[in-house]
Scaffold this active site. Structure first.
Site, PDB file in Angstrom:
ATOM      1  N   ILE A  24       0.839  -1.209   0.000  1.00  9.04           N
ATOM      2  CA  ILE A  24       0.000   0.000   0.000  1.00  9.04           C
ATOM      3  C   ILE A  24       0.873   1.259   0.000  1.00  9.04           C
ATOM      4  O   ILE A  24       0.541   2.262  -0.634  1.00  9.04           O
ATOM      5  CB  ILE A  24      -0.938  -0.017   1.230  1.00  9.04           C
ATOM      6  N   TYR A 177      -1.073  -6.924  17.269  1.00  5.84           N
ATOM      7  CA  TYR A 177      -1.297  -6.124  16.045  1.00  5.84           C
ATOM      8  C   TYR A 177      -2.515  -5.220  16.257  1.00  5.84           C
ATOM      9  O   TYR A 177      -2.470  -4.016  15.968  1.00  5.84           O
ATOM     10  CB  TYR A 177      -1.503  -7.052  14.848  1.00  5.84           C
ATOM     11  N   LYS A 181      -2.829  -1.015  16.231  1.00  6.19           N
ATOM     12  CA  LYS A 181      -3.682  -0.273  15.298  1.00  6.19           C
ATOM     13  C   LYS A 181      -4.707   0.567  16.059  1.00  6.19           C
ATOM     14  O   LYS A 181      -5.105   1.635  15.607  1.00  6.19           O
ATOM     15  CB  LYS A 181      -4.363  -1.256  14.337  1.00  6.19           C
ATOM     16  N   THR A 214      -1.410  -7.911  -0.066  1.00  6.92           N
ATOM     17  CA  THR A 214       0.011  -7.531   0.068  1.00  6.92           C
ATOM     18  C   THR A 214       0.754  -8.598   0.876  1.00  6.92           C
ATOM     19  O   THR A 214       0.144  -9.530   1.413  1.00  6.92           O
ATOM     20  CB  THR A 214       0.179  -6.192   0.825  1.00  6.92           C
TER      21      THR A 214
HETATM   22  N1  NAD Z   1      -2.830  -5.391   3.656  1.00  7.54           N
HETATM   23  C1  NAD Z   1      -3.956  -5.224   4.347  1.00  7.54           C
HETATM   24  O1  NAD Z   1      -4.944  -5.959   4.151  1.00  7.54           O
HETATM   25  C2  NAD Z   1      -4.061  -4.135   5.374  1.00  7.54           C
HETATM   26  C3  NAD Z   1      -5.289  -3.963   6.033  1.00  7.54           C
HETATM   27  C4  NAD Z   1      -5.400  -2.955   6.983  1.00  7.54           C
HETATM   28  C5  NAD Z   1      -4.311  -2.157   7.265  1.00  7.54           C
HETATM   29  N2  NAD Z   1      -3.120  -2.368   6.627  1.00  7.54           N
HETATM   30  C6  NAD Z   1      -1.991  -1.503   6.987  1.00  7.54           C
HETATM   31  O2  NAD Z   1      -1.418  -0.959   5.817  1.00  7.54           O
HETATM   32  C7  NAD Z   1      -0.051  -0.638   6.070  1.00  7.54           C
HETATM   33  C8  NAD Z   1       0.817  -1.121   4.921  1.00  7.54           C
HETATM   34  O3  NAD Z   1       0.771  -2.524   4.896  1.00  7.54           O
HETATM   35  P1  NAD Z   1       0.885  -3.405   3.554  1.00  7.54           P
HETATM   36  O4  NAD Z   1      -0.329  -4.240   3.497  1.00  7.54           O
HETATM   37  O5  NAD Z   1       1.245  -2.570   2.417  1.00  7.54           O
HETATM   38  O6  NAD Z   1       2.089  -4.375   3.977  1.00  7.54           O
HETATM   39  P2  NAD Z   1       3.540  -4.644   3.320  1.00  7.54           P
HETATM   40  O7  NAD Z   1       4.131  -5.729   4.149  1.00  7.54           O
HETATM   41  O8  NAD Z   1       3.397  -4.856   1.866  1.00  7.54           O
HETATM   42  O9  NAD Z   1       4.308  -3.268   3.559  1.00  7.54           O
HETATM   43  C9  NAD Z   1       4.729  -2.880   4.843  1.00  7.54           C
HETATM   44  C10 NAD Z   1       5.835  -1.870   4.701  1.00  7.54           C
HETATM   45  O10 NAD Z   1       6.306  -1.519   6.016  1.00  7.54           O
HETATM   46  C11 NAD Z   1       7.723  -1.519   5.973  1.00  7.54           C
HETATM   47  N3  NAD Z   1       8.339  -1.775   7.273  1.00  7.54           N
HETATM   48  C12 NAD Z   1       8.286  -2.919   8.001  1.00  7.54           C
HETATM   49  N4  NAD Z   1       9.090  -2.820   9.070  1.00  7.54           N
HETATM   50  C13 NAD Z   1       9.646  -1.587   9.018  1.00  7.54           C
HETATM   51  C14 NAD Z   1      10.584  -0.904   9.835  1.00  7.54           C
HETATM   52  N5  NAD Z   1      11.143  -1.496  10.903  1.00  7.54           N
HETATM   53  N6  NAD Z   1      10.942   0.352   9.494  1.00  7.54           N
HETATM   54  C15 NAD Z   1      10.423   0.942   8.401  1.00  7.54           C
HETATM   55  N7  NAD Z   1       9.551   0.344   7.573  1.00  7.54           N
HETATM   56  C16 NAD Z   1       9.172  -0.918   7.890  1.00  7.54           C
HETATM   57  C17 NAD Z   1       8.089  -2.638   4.999  1.00  7.54           C
HETATM   58  O11 NAD Z   1       9.436  -2.485   4.520  1.00  7.54           O
HETATM   59  C18 NAD Z   1       7.041  -2.407   3.934  1.00  7.54           C
HETATM   60  O12 NAD Z   1       7.501  -1.434   3.017  1.00  7.54           O
HETATM   61  C19 NAD Z   1       0.302  -1.276   7.408  1.00  7.54           C
HETATM   62  O13 NAD Z   1       0.291  -0.283   8.406  1.00  7.54           O
HETATM   63  C20 NAD Z   1      -0.851  -2.236   7.653  1.00  7.54           C
HETATM   64  O14 NAD Z   1      -1.106  -2.446   9.024  1.00  7.54           O
HETATM   65  C21 NAD Z   1      -2.970  -3.331   5.675  1.00  7.54           C
END
Ligand code: NAD
Length: 304
Positions: A24, A177, A181, A214
């Site tokens: 995202i 988690y 959030k 993702t």
């Molecule tokens: N994918 C879903 O269904 C979903 C649903 C609700 C919320 N979210 C939220 O969306 C956000 C993005 O998640 P995503 O789905 O793209 O996941 P993803 O795993 O594809 O991306 C997560 C990103 O966070 C970075 N990250 C992880 N540890 C880190 C650190 N120590 N320092 C800096 N960066 C770090 C990773 O390098 C990556 O770029 C998150 O906050 C997640 O909680 C995702």
């Protein structure tokens, strides 16, 4: 059947997107860059950075995309990132607190915090606090600077264990988690009240991306992972679709001067009832300040 929203161009504006190398965050960085913003990806994924920046430049025809190392699981790294950013002497109009991990096994950040709480929540708490002066300087009435914090529907089942924030007594990856959030929502509402009380030209909102296909799911139960692999294309949003709520919160004129909203599918939605509890917001903020040695500026400003 997903119609891409249209937003006004954003030249001369600068955004930081945490975790912008993947999922995202990548899609958010791409859409902001397409609108003409100077986008700085704050990430811990050094090995991917060069390739990601090159791809983003190619896909958006915008050369103002860069990567700055920031490990949100280390307070030292966050401070170093902020120093490097401030040395650039450029304004900051948008901060997207996007990075996160989900359901990782019980482990600790460099500073000894439980990883979900320490990275997802405290990392962004510190980053935002250290960048508030830059955001205040860049915002102006009628064109506020914006903090967008990515939470999740999982916060609805979250519980804030003020006496055991690090889950040392009883650890559940899902609970940890969800707590992180939930903390991000409480933090955003408190931050918005602080900004409003100070008359700062900055707003803070929460973006909930929905369920998005993702790599965030890499640590979940293998059965769920299998379902994601088989049905993800049908049941999950794509990262581009998931990013729209963050992009909307970052740039839409509809939200000019408006903060303290929980946004889902580009609309305001109610978050969990407990997130509106001002005492809990204040308690969490004060505790977070103590844990991270951030001065608590809200103590005098927000008494009500
Ligand atoms: N994918 C879903 O269904 C979903 C649903 C609700 C919320 N979210 C939220 O969306 C956000 C993005 O998640 P995503 O789905 O793209 O996941 P993803 O795993 O594809 O991306 C997560 C990103 O966070 C970075 N990250 C992880 N540890 C880190 C650190 N120590 N320092 C800096 N960066 C770090 C990773 O390098 C990556 O770029 C998150 O906050 C997640 O909680 C995702």
């Amino acid at each position: 059947g997903f119609a891409e929203p249209v937003f006004p161009p954003q030249p001369d504006r600068v955004a930081i997107v945490t975790g912008g190398t993947d999922g995202i965050g990548y899609a958010t960085a791409k859409q902001l860059a397409r609108l003409g913003m100077h986008v700085i990806i704050a990430g811990n994924n050094d090995s991917k950075a060069q390739d990601v920046v090159r791809r983003l430049k190619e896909e958006t025809l915008n050369d103002k995309v860069e990567f700055l190392y920031c490990d949100l699981a280390s307070l030292t790294s966050i401070r170093q990132f902020v120093q490097k950013f401030k040395k650039k002497k450029i304004p900051l109009h948008v901060l997207v607190n996007n990075a996160g991990v989900m359901m990782v096994p019980q482990r600790k950040t460099r500073d000894g915090f439980e990883e979900h709480f320490g990275l997802n929540y405290l990392g962004h708490f510190v980053l935002t606090n250290l960048l508030l002066d830059s955001l205040r300087e860049a915002g102006r009435p009628g064109r506020t600077a914006r903090v967008v914090t990515v939470s999740s529907a999982t916060h609805y089942v979250g519980e804030l264990r003020m006496r055991d924030l690090h889950g040392s007594r009883c650890y559940s990856p899902h609970g940890a988690y969800a707590q992180s959030k939930l903390a991000l929502v409480l933090f955003t509402y408190h931050l918005q009240r602080l900004l409003a009380a100070q008359g700062s030209p900055v707003t803070a909102n929460v973006a909930d991306p929905g369920v998005v296909d993702t790599d965030l799911y890499r640590h979940v139960f293998w059965g769920t992972r299998l379902i994601q692999k088989m049905l993800g294309w049908w049941a999950f949003k794509t990262p581009d679709e998931g990013a729209w709520t963050s992009v909307y919160a970052a740039v839409t004129p509809d939200l000019e001067g408006i903060g303290g909203r929980y946004l889902y599918n580009e609309k305001e939605t109610k978050s969990l009832t407990v997130t509106y509890d001002r005492d809990l917001q204040r308690q969490l903020w004060a505790t977070s300040c103590q844990m991270t040695s951030i001065p608590d500026v809200t103590q005098d400003t927000l008494l009500g």
